[in-house]
Design a protein around this motif. Structure first.
Motif, PDB file in Angstrom:
ATOM      1  N   ARG A   1       0.815  -1.177  -0.106  1.00 18.93           N
ATOM      2  CA  ARG A   1       0.106  -0.038   0.077  1.00 18.93           C
ATOM      3  C   ARG A   1       0.836   1.332   0.007  1.00 18.93           C
ATOM      4  N   ASP A   2       2.152   0.978   0.363  1.00 20.22           N
ATOM      5  CA  ASP A   2       3.116   2.253   0.224  1.00 20.22           C
ATOM      6  C   ASP A   2       3.304   2.615  -1.033  1.00 20.22           C
ATOM      7  N   PRO A   3       3.260   3.821  -1.496  1.00 19.21           N
ATOM      8  CA  PRO A   3       3.192   4.434  -3.001  1.00 19.21           C
ATOM      9  C   PRO A   3       4.800   3.944  -3.470  1.00 19.21           C
ATOM     10  N   ASP A   4       5.730   3.860  -2.491  1.00 14.43           N
ATOM     11  CA  ASP A   4       7.207   3.704  -2.919  1.00 14.43           C
ATOM     12  C   ASP A   4       7.410   2.319  -3.415  1.00 14.43           C
ATOM     13  N   VAL A   5       6.590   1.169  -2.802  1.00 18.59           N
ATOM     14  CA  VAL A   5       6.772  -0.099  -3.073  1.00 18.59           C
ATOM     15  C   VAL A   5       6.266  -0.765  -4.263  1.00 18.59           C
ATOM     16  N   VAL A   6       7.032  -1.174  -5.226  1.00 13.96           N
ATOM     17  CA  VAL A   6       6.709  -1.784  -6.615  1.00 13.96           C
ATOM     18  C   VAL A   6       6.928  -3.295  -6.688  1.00 13.96           C
ATOM     19  N   CYS A   7       6.298  -3.952  -7.644  1.00 11.97           N
ATOM     20  CA  CYS A   7       6.664  -5.147  -8.089  1.00 11.97           C
ATOM     21  C   CYS A   7       7.990  -5.404  -8.110  1.00 11.97           C
ATOM     22  N   ALA A   8       8.588  -6.545  -7.326  1.00 10.14           N
ATOM     23  CA  ALA A   8      10.096  -6.778  -6.972  1.00 10.14           C
ATOM     24  C   ALA A   8      10.750  -7.383  -8.602  1.00 10.14           C
ATOM     25  N   ASN A   9       9.737  -7.817  -9.250  1.00  8.25           N
ATOM     26  CA  ASN A   9      10.318  -8.424 -10.407  1.00  8.25           C
ATOM     27  C   ASN A   9      10.125  -7.389 -11.697  1.00  8.25           C
ATOM     28  N   CYS A  10       9.174  -6.688 -11.755  1.00  3.75           N
ATOM     29  CA  CYS A  10       8.964  -5.876 -13.134  1.00  3.75           C
ATOM     30  C   CYS A  10       8.971  -4.328 -12.733  1.00  3.75           C
TER      31      CYS A  10
ATOM     32  N   ASP B   1       1.091  -1.526  -8.924  1.00  2.78           N
ATOM     33  CA  ASP B   1       0.000  -2.299  -8.604  1.00  2.78           C
ATOM     34  C   ASP B   1       0.280  -3.418  -8.129  1.00  2.78           C
ATOM     35  N   CYS B   2       0.496  -3.796  -6.533  1.00  2.00           N
ATOM     36  CA  CYS B   2       1.125  -5.126  -6.208  1.00  2.00           C
ATOM     37  C   CYS B   2       0.501  -5.654  -4.916  1.00  2.00           C
ATOM     38  N   VAL B   3       0.635  -6.838  -4.795  1.00  2.00           N
ATOM     39  CA  VAL B   3       0.300  -7.336  -3.303  1.00  2.00           C
ATOM     40  C   VAL B   3       1.630  -7.738  -2.732  1.00  2.00           C
TER      41      VAL B   3
ATOM     42  N   ALA C   1       7.304 -11.238  -1.227  1.00  2.00           N
ATOM     43  CA  ALA C   1       7.807 -10.105  -1.816  1.00  2.00           C
ATOM     44  C   ALA C   1       6.463  -9.467  -2.514  1.00  2.00           C
ATOM     45  N   PRO C   2       6.732  -8.118  -2.660  1.00  2.00           N
ATOM     46  CA  PRO C   2       5.513  -7.399  -3.374  1.00  2.00           C
ATOM     47  C   PRO C   2       5.747  -7.863  -4.996  1.00  2.00           C
ATOM     48  N   LEU C   3       4.545  -8.334  -5.386  1.00  2.00           N
ATOM     49  CA  LEU C   3       4.457  -8.743  -6.870  1.00  2.00           C
ATOM     50  C   LEU C   3       3.011  -8.372  -7.272  1.00  2.00           C
ATOM     51  N   CYS C   4       3.225  -7.992  -8.719  1.00  2.00           N
ATOM     52  CA  CYS C   4       2.102  -7.757  -9.445  1.00  2.00           C
ATOM     53  C   CYS C   4       1.266  -9.115  -9.708  1.00  2.00           C
ATOM     54  N   ARG C   5      -0.098  -8.764 -10.161  1.00  2.00           N
ATOM     55  CA  ARG C   5      -0.950 -10.074 -10.392  1.00  2.00           C
ATOM     56  C   ARG C   5      -0.223 -10.791 -11.393  1.00  2.00           C
ATOM     57  N   GLU C   6       0.157 -10.315 -12.456  1.00  2.00           N
ATOM     58  CA  GLU C   6       0.841 -11.283 -13.572  1.00  2.00           C
ATOM     59  C   GLU C   6       2.098 -12.023 -12.745  1.00  2.00           C
ATOM     60  N   CYS C   7       3.141 -11.170 -12.352  1.00  2.00           N
ATOM     61  CA  CYS C   7       4.093 -11.686 -11.629  1.00  2.00           C
ATOM     62  C   CYS C   7       3.835 -12.734 -10.372  1.00  2.00           C
ATOM     63  N   HIS C   8       2.668 -12.696  -9.760  1.00  2.00           N
ATOM     64  CA  HIS C   8       2.227 -13.266  -8.487  1.00  2.00           C
ATOM     65  C   HIS C   8       1.542 -14.709  -9.139  1.00  2.00           C
TER      66      HIS C   8
ATOM     67  N   ILE D   1      13.960  -5.110   5.309  1.00  2.64           N
ATOM     68  CA  ILE D   1      15.230  -4.519   6.144  1.00  2.64           C
ATOM     69  C   ILE D   1      15.156  -2.902   6.059  1.00  2.64           C
ATOM     70  N   ARG D   2      15.123  -2.453   4.755  1.00  2.00           N
ATOM     71  CA  ARG D   2      14.968  -1.202   4.539  1.00  2.00           C
ATOM     72  C   ARG D   2      13.708  -0.431   5.447  1.00  2.00           C
ATOM     73  N   LYS D   3      12.669  -1.260   5.524  1.00  2.00           N
ATOM     74  CA  LYS D   3      11.492  -0.684   6.153  1.00  2.00           C
ATOM     75  C   LYS D   3      11.809  -0.651   7.626  1.00  2.00           C
ATOM     76  N   GLY D   4      12.444  -1.462   8.395  1.00  2.36           N
ATOM     77  CA  GLY D   4      12.773  -1.861   9.586  1.00  2.36           C
ATOM     78  C   GLY D   4      12.004  -2.846  10.026  1.00  2.36           C
ATOM     79  N   LEU D   5      11.301  -3.745   9.401  1.00  6.95           N
ATOM     80  CA  LEU D   5      10.669  -4.985   9.542  1.00  6.95           C
ATOM     81  C   LEU D   5      11.243  -6.380   9.818  1.00  6.95           C
ATOM     82  N   MET D   6      12.568  -6.279   9.493  1.00 11.52           N
ATOM     83  CA  MET D   6      13.612  -7.283   9.720  1.00 11.52           C
ATOM     84  C   MET D   6      14.780  -6.899   9.783  1.00 11.52           C
ATOM     85  N   ASN D   7      15.437  -7.418  10.652  1.00 14.53           N
ATOM     86  CA  ASN D   7      17.003  -7.284  10.895  1.00 14.53           C
ATOM     87  C   ASN D   7      17.851  -7.780   9.885  1.00 14.53           C
TER      88      ASN D   7
END
Length: 96
Positions: free
Chosen positions: A9-18, A22-24, A45-52, A89-95
Motif C-alpha cells: 500500500r506504500d506508494p514507494d513499493v513496486v513489484c519486485a520483479n517488473c 500495483d502489487c500485493v 515479496a511485493p508482486l503484481c498480479r501477473e508476476c504473482h 530490512i529497509r522498512k525496519g521490519l526485519m533485521n
C-alpha cells in the motif's frame, strides 16, 4: 493484517520483479510449503498480479517474459525473495 502484508500500500513499493506499481505481498513457495499452505510473511515479496501468477505457477510467463516451463524457476524465486527481504530490512521490519 500484518505490517508486512500492508507494505504494497506504500506508494514507494513496486513489484519486485517488473516494477509495476500495483502489487500485493506474495507468499513465495519453497520446499516446505504446498498447495493451500502459505509460508511465513518473511518469505515473500511485493508482486503484481501477473508476476504473482507466475510465482504460483498459474502462468507460464511473467510480465518480463521469464518462462517457468510449467515448473517453478528457483533462480527467479530467490532473486525476488532477496528483493523482498531487502525491502523488509529497509522498512525496519526485519533485521539484516
Amino acid at each position: 493484517m500484518s505490517k508486512i502484508r500492508n507494505l504494497p500500500r506504500d506508494p514507494d513499493v513496486v513489484c519486485a520483479n517488473c516494477g509495476h506499481p500495483d502489487c500485493v505481498w506474495a507468499h513465495l513457495r519453497f520446499h516446505d510449503s504446498g498447495v493451500g499452505q502459505k509460508c511465513a510473511d518473511l518469505f515473500g515479496a511485493p508482486l503484481c498480479r501477473e508476476c504473482h501468477d507466475y510465482a504460483d505457477s498459474r502462468a507460464k510467463h511473467d510480465r518480463m517474459g521469464h518462462s517457468n516451463g510449467g515448473s517453478l524457476d528457483y533462480v527467479w524465486l530467490y532473486r525476488v525473495l532477496r528483493k523482498g527481504q531487502l525491502l523488509l530490512i529497509r522498512k525496519g521490519l526485519m533485521n539484516g
